[in-house]
Design a protein around this motif. Structure first.
Motif, PDB file in Angstrom:
ATOM      1  N   SER A 348      25.653  61.099 -20.496  1.00  0.00           N
ATOM      2  CA  SER A 348      25.996  59.820 -21.316  1.00  0.00           C
ATOM      3  C   SER A 348      25.392  58.646 -20.790  1.00  0.00           C
ATOM      4  O   SER A 348      25.434  57.558 -21.527  1.00  0.00           O
ATOM      5  CB  SER A 348      27.459  59.647 -21.336  1.00  0.00           C
ATOM      6  OG  SER A 348      28.171  59.562 -20.118  1.00  0.00           O
ATOM      7  N   GLU A 349      25.188  58.550 -19.292  1.00  0.00           N
ATOM      8  CA  GLU A 349      24.474  57.297 -18.873  1.00  0.00           C
ATOM      9  C   GLU A 349      23.434  58.051 -18.169  1.00  0.00           C
ATOM     10  O   GLU A 349      23.350  59.037 -17.492  1.00  0.00           O
ATOM     11  CB  GLU A 349      25.501  56.605 -17.952  1.00  0.00           C
ATOM     12  CG  GLU A 349      26.515  55.894 -18.553  1.00  0.00           C
ATOM     13  CD  GLU A 349      27.187  54.900 -17.694  1.00  0.00           C
ATOM     14  OE1 GLU A 349      27.836  54.103 -18.102  1.00  0.00           O
ATOM     15  OE2 GLU A 349      27.458  55.287 -16.419  1.00  0.00           O
ATOM     16  N   SER A 374      18.176  51.777 -22.016  1.00  0.00           N
ATOM     17  CA  SER A 374      18.739  51.545 -23.410  1.00  0.00           C
ATOM     18  C   SER A 374      20.007  52.561 -23.067  1.00  0.00           C
ATOM     19  O   SER A 374      21.084  52.100 -23.699  1.00  0.00           O
ATOM     20  CB  SER A 374      17.979  52.046 -24.297  1.00  0.00           C
ATOM     21  OG  SER A 374      17.801  53.331 -24.229  1.00  0.00           O
ATOM     22  N   ARG A 375      20.183  53.673 -22.230  1.00  0.00           N
ATOM     23  CA  ARG A 375      21.378  54.299 -21.876  1.00  0.00           C
ATOM     24  C   ARG A 375      21.999  54.254 -20.590  1.00  0.00           C
ATOM     25  O   ARG A 375      22.604  55.289 -20.034  1.00  0.00           O
ATOM     26  CB  ARG A 375      20.937  55.705 -22.418  1.00  0.00           C
ATOM     27  CG  ARG A 375      20.900  55.958 -23.979  1.00  0.00           C
ATOM     28  CD  ARG A 375      20.393  57.452 -24.311  1.00  0.00           C
ATOM     29  NE  ARG A 375      18.912  57.414 -23.933  1.00  0.00           N
ATOM     30  CZ  ARG A 375      18.418  58.710 -23.768  1.00  0.00           C
ATOM     31  NH1 ARG A 375      18.944  59.541 -24.399  1.00  0.00           N
ATOM     32  NH2 ARG A 375      17.008  58.756 -23.578  1.00  0.00           N
ATOM     33  N   LYS A 378      27.296  52.058 -20.327  1.00  0.00           N
ATOM     34  CA  LYS A 378      28.165  52.024 -21.228  1.00  0.00           C
ATOM     35  C   LYS A 378      28.967  50.600 -21.512  1.00  0.00           C
ATOM     36  O   LYS A 378      29.388  50.175 -22.346  1.00  0.00           O
ATOM     37  CB  LYS A 378      29.376  53.014 -21.191  1.00  0.00           C
ATOM     38  CG  LYS A 378      29.064  54.457 -21.273  1.00  0.00           C
ATOM     39  CD  LYS A 378      30.036  55.477 -21.388  1.00  0.00           C
ATOM     40  CE  LYS A 378      29.575  56.870 -21.463  1.00  0.00           C
ATOM     41  NZ  LYS A 378      30.760  58.032 -21.304  1.00  0.00           N
ATOM     42  N   LYS A 384      19.733  45.846 -21.584  1.00  0.00           N
ATOM     43  CA  LYS A 384      19.196  47.369 -21.573  1.00  0.00           C
ATOM     44  C   LYS A 384      17.847  47.510 -22.339  1.00  0.00           C
ATOM     45  O   LYS A 384      17.658  47.995 -23.258  1.00  0.00           O
ATOM     46  CB  LYS A 384      20.098  48.072 -22.567  1.00  0.00           C
ATOM     47  CG  LYS A 384      21.606  48.190 -21.766  1.00  0.00           C
ATOM     48  CD  LYS A 384      22.587  48.887 -22.660  1.00  0.00           C
ATOM     49  CE  LYS A 384      24.255  48.808 -22.054  1.00  0.00           C
ATOM     50  NZ  LYS A 384      25.114  49.332 -22.974  1.00  0.00           N
TER      51      LYS A 384
END
Length: 514
Positions: A348-349, A374-375, A378, A384
């Motif tokens: 997720s990250e 970009s990821r 959170k 990003k």
């Protein structure tokens, strides 16, 4: 340098130190007067036996240089380290601009008090705007070592590096220096200063080098800014820091690039290592690497592309760029592929560091090296971006990568340091023991074979400087931990005070010009 005089009321800014033949040190630096005029000032070390060079004495006749009549009062800053001419004079250059043309003015001096301005400029490039933190130094075309700033001759190229105030990036070019008139001509005008190659394609600015005469190397420091909010900076109590020191050499394989590489002392922080030999990473796959906590790592990786697949690949995207190519999630025939760092178990990250090979209709290849933020976090108030650029890859070379991961900082060196990307990353999940490392391949038409070696890195240890080596406890600590700067978040010599960086590096490595 306390701002306590009329000539520095509006700030004490960038400067450079020069070691004189008698071992004494002088420093020229920029200040802004009560009328906001940028002037150059002189200072001497108050105690040359102090290895930290903490105390300085301002010259009573400051300022020693003011803007010439053709230069605007706020466009005259950041003097370089001085170098000797064949006539025995010291020479410096200072950044400026005329309209939108970036320039570097040249001055000669015998005593660092009185100066003669040379006609013309060291160099000028139209459309590049104000030149800050100009750096000028020689590199050897034949020897793998650094050179003193004053060296010149047929086996030498000279580097001009500038920090562009307009876009906040550091650019350099290689060329030839002509001592007689104090000018410099680039080898390739199409990649001239400010329009061609950058030191670093991430967050990296206001860098300068110095020559370390004890180890015959030229060392680069750069300023790493922040990518989170000002409110976050206020909460943590500090903002911005210095990069890992890098050595600089001429890349005699390309003839157009410099090679940047972390100083060898970083390797003294390495702990246990894990090696992965020839891992097959199939198209569209992600492969976890079991290395334990992934927040403090030194990674060396090499990627081999199946040559037959490379020939057969039909992808045609020679116009690819890291910024507009869709990031690491966007699949192409021959990329992206590389490493995910500061990633959590569920991805997720994640922060991908990757290569992308573009192939045109004639079969010609062009390789890009990118970092996709970009990821990476959170957190909503974090920059990003996708960083990166073209990197030269010569025939028969595999794709190589070295990565220094340090909690919120990733410094990545591709192809032996031909291209470098520094990133600020603020994960909320992938921290400490939850931070993982993966290989990935999002290419559609090729398999990649990766060989990777990863070291866990020790936290830095710093002790107060002392000439007394008889203290047993002190000796025990010295033997078990390297003497690098300790910071609240980062394990290497990432520090939030430029001056602290400078004086401690002087202590560690013996000092030098620059």
């Amino acid at each position: 340098m306390v701002a306590d005089q009329w000539y520095d009321k509006n700030g004490v800014w960038t400067g450079s130190a020069t070691i004189l033949p008698d071992g004494k040190i002088v420093m020229l630096y920029t200040r802004s007067t009560t009328e906001a005029v940028q002037v150059q000032n002189l200072a001497f070390s108050a105690n040359y036996s102090d290895p930290f060079l903490i105390d300085w004495v301002k010259y009573h006749g400051n300022p020693v240089l003011v803007p010439p009549p053709s230069i605007y009062k706020k466009d005259f800053r950041d003097p370089t380290t001085a170098w000797l001419t064949s006539e025995g004079k010291w020479r410096i250059t200072i950044g400026s601009k005329r309209d939108k043309t970036g320039i570097s003015l040249v001055y000669d001096t015998k005593d660092f008090i009185n100066y003669e301005m040379l006609e013309g400029e060291l160099h000028a490039v139209s459309g590049t705007g104000m030149w800050e933190c100009v750096d000028f130094f020689p590199v050897s075309k034949t020897e793998g070592k650094g050179l003193d700033t004053s060296i010149n001759g047929p086996e030498v190229k000279h580097v001009v590096k500038v920090s562009l105030d307009d876009d906040r990036h550091d650019y350099y070019a290689l060329g030839t220096y002509y001592e007689k008139n104090g000018s410099w001509i680039p080898d390739l005008p199409e990649i001239d200063v400010g329009i061609g190659i950058r030191y670093d394609y991430g967050i990296f600015y206001a860098s300068k080098t110095f020559y370390d005469q004890n180890k015959n190397r030229r060392v680069l420091w750069g300023w790493i800014g922040e990518g989170d909010s000002e409110a976050a900076d206020m909460e943590k109590g500090w903002a911005s820091l210095q990069s890992i020191p890098r050595t600089i050499l001429f890349d005699n394989k390309t003839g157009t690039n410099l090679l940047q590489w972390p100083v060898e002392e970083i390797e003294s922080l390495r702990l246990n290592d894990t090696e992965f030999e020839k891992v097959a990473v199939k198209a569209g796959s992600v492969v976890p690497l079991d290395v334990g906590p992934g927040s403090q790592l030194d990674i060396i990786a090499e990627f081999e592309i199946d040559k037959e697949a490379l020939k057969k690949a039909t992808g045609s995207n020679i116009t690819f760029s890291c910024q507009t190519g869709g990031g690491a999630a966007k699949s192409g025939a021959l990329g992206p592929f590389g490493i995910l760092v500061l990633a959590d178990e569920s991805l997720s990250e994640q922060t991908p560091l990757y290569f992308y090979i573009a192939k045109d209709s004639d079969g010609d290849l062009k390789t890009f090296f990118c970092t996709d933020l970009s990821r990476s976090s959170k957190a909503p108030d974090v920059d990003k971006q996708i960083f990166g650029s073209y990197v030269p890859v010569l025939k028969e070379e595999n794709l190589s990568l070295r990565v220094l991961v340090d909690h919120s900082i990733v410094e990545s060196f591709a192809q032996g340091g031909r291209s470098v990307i520094t990133s600020r990353i603020y994960p909320t999940e992938a921290i400490n023991g939850a931070s993982k490392v993966f290989l990935f391949n999002n290419a559609t038409e090729t398999c990649v074979t990766a060989s990777v070696k990863i070291w866990q890195m020790d936290s830095a240890f710093i002790r107060p400087y002392s000439d007394d080596d008889d203290d047993k406890d002190d000796d025990d600590r010295k033997s078990s931990a390297p003497c690098f700067l300790l910071c609240p978040i980062n394990y290497m010599c990432h520090v939030s005070l430029v001056f602290t960086s400078y004086i401690t590096f002087q202590n560690l490595f013996g000092g030098s010009q620059g």
